[in-house]
Design a protein around this motif. Structure first.
Motif, mmCIF file in Angstrom:
data_model
loop_
_atom_site.group_PDB
_atom_site.id
_atom_site.type_symbol
_atom_site.label_atom_id
_atom_site.label_comp_id
_atom_site.label_asym_id
_atom_site.label_seq_id
_atom_site.Cartn_x
_atom_site.Cartn_y
_atom_site.Cartn_z
ATOM 1 N N GLU A 43 30.966 60.317 48.160
ATOM 2 C CA GLU A 43 31.097 59.660 49.460
ATOM 3 C C GLU A 43 30.351 58.324 49.470
ATOM 4 N N ALA A 44 29.170 58.308 48.866
ATOM 5 C CA ALA A 44 28.385 57.074 48.815
ATOM 6 C C ALA A 44 29.110 56.001 48.013
ATOM 7 N N PHE A 45 29.674 56.381 46.854
ATOM 8 C CA PHE A 45 30.432 55.413 46.051
ATOM 9 C C PHE A 45 31.628 54.878 46.830
ATOM 10 N N ALA A 46 32.380 55.772 47.443
ATOM 11 C CA ALA A 46 33.578 55.358 48.184
ATOM 12 C C ALA A 46 33.218 54.466 49.365
ATOM 13 N N ALA A 47 32.197 54.824 50.119
ATOM 14 C CA ALA A 47 31.804 54.043 51.288
ATOM 15 C C ALA A 47 31.273 52.666 50.873
ATOM 16 N N GLY A 105 22.102 62.727 49.776
ATOM 17 C CA GLY A 105 22.031 63.180 48.388
ATOM 18 C C GLY A 105 22.512 62.123 47.416
ATOM 19 N N GLY A 106 23.114 61.056 47.936
ATOM 20 C CA GLY A 106 23.602 59.983 47.070
ATOM 21 C C GLY A 106 23.461 58.638 47.740
ATOM 22 N N THR A 107 23.015 57.682 46.968
ATOM 23 C CA THR A 107 22.919 56.307 47.441
ATOM 24 C C THR A 107 23.629 55.420 46.427
ATOM 25 N N ALA A 108 24.575 54.627 46.901
ATOM 26 C CA ALA A 108 25.281 53.678 46.049
ATOM 27 C C ALA A 108 24.829 52.277 46.442
ATOM 28 N N LEU A 109 24.537 51.480 45.427
ATOM 29 C CA LEU A 109 24.042 50.137 45.631
ATOM 30 C C LEU A 109 24.887 49.177 44.812
ATOM 31 N N ALA A 127 24.841 45.334 48.861
ATOM 32 C CA ALA A 127 25.355 46.333 49.800
ATOM 33 C C ALA A 127 24.886 47.699 49.322
ATOM 34 N N ALA A 128 24.521 48.557 50.245
ATOM 35 C CA ALA A 128 24.074 49.902 49.886
ATOM 36 C C ALA A 128 24.477 50.884 50.974
ATOM 37 N N VAL A 129 24.834 52.087 50.534
ATOM 38 C CA VAL A 129 25.220 53.146 51.455
ATOM 39 C C VAL A 129 24.641 54.466 50.949
ATOM 40 N N SER A 130 24.060 55.224 51.859
ATOM 41 C CA SER A 130 23.589 56.575 51.562
ATOM 42 C C SER A 130 24.451 57.564 52.328
ATOM 43 N N PRO A 139 30.898 59.810 55.968
ATOM 44 C CA PRO A 139 29.690 60.466 56.487
ATOM 45 C C PRO A 139 28.422 59.679 56.109
ATOM 46 N N VAL A 140 28.336 58.464 56.602
ATOM 47 C CA VAL A 140 27.239 57.558 56.256
ATOM 48 C C VAL A 140 25.960 57.996 56.950
#
Length: 146
Positions: free
Chosen positions: A111-115, A35-39, A102-105, A80-81
């Motif tokens: 959670e995405a921002f923190a990871a 539901g969230g992707t941070a890049l 770097a990107a994490v979903s 929870p990646v």
């Protein structure tokens, strides 16, 4: 998009001497359960501590990709990646060039921002990649791990 239950969450890692591509990294972290992707995109800025920078040169230890994998595995274990990707550039870069993507979903945006934040900070701290800055006045400096 891949079904995250059938694919390992670490989708793309690399230390490269060629230009980095946002579309490649973003595509790597696509996941139907996220539901969230941070890049994060790290670029070469034109100054450091008020001093004009003209170019940077990144060098990596031959084991840098293994170090990047260890960092990525730790982030994937601690959050929870659903999908993770990170690529770092080496070689001579000009102001404005992309040095890191770097990107994490994750299931949720927080959670995405923190990871993603942890991934970038741990990469800078633990992966043996060094930055050689060249200033406009001709001075140079090496900066520890990037």
């Amino acid at each position: 998009m891949p079904d995250a239950t059938s694919v390992h969450p670490i989708r793309l890692l690399g230390v490269r001497d060629t230009p980095l591509r946002l579309d490649e990294v973003y595509a790597a972290v696509g996941d139907a359960a996220a539901g969230g992707t941070a890049l994060f995109v790290g670029t070469v800025r034109g100054h450091d501590g008020g001093r004009p920078v003209t170019t940077l040169e990144y060098s990596a230890h031959p084991d840098a990709e293994s170090g990047l994998r260890r960092v990525a595995e730790k982030v994937a274990a601690d959050f929870p990646v659903r999908a993770l990707a990170a690529v770092h550039r080496t070689g001579r870069l000009a102001v404005g060039d992309i040095a890191l993507i770097a990107a994490v979903s994750c299931p949720h945006r927080a959670e995405a921002f923190a990871a993603c934040g942890r991934l970038v900070e741990d990469l800078k701290h633990d992966v043996p990649i060094w930055k050689h800055q060249i200033f406009a006045d001709g001075d140079e400096e090496w900066v520890g791990a990037c």
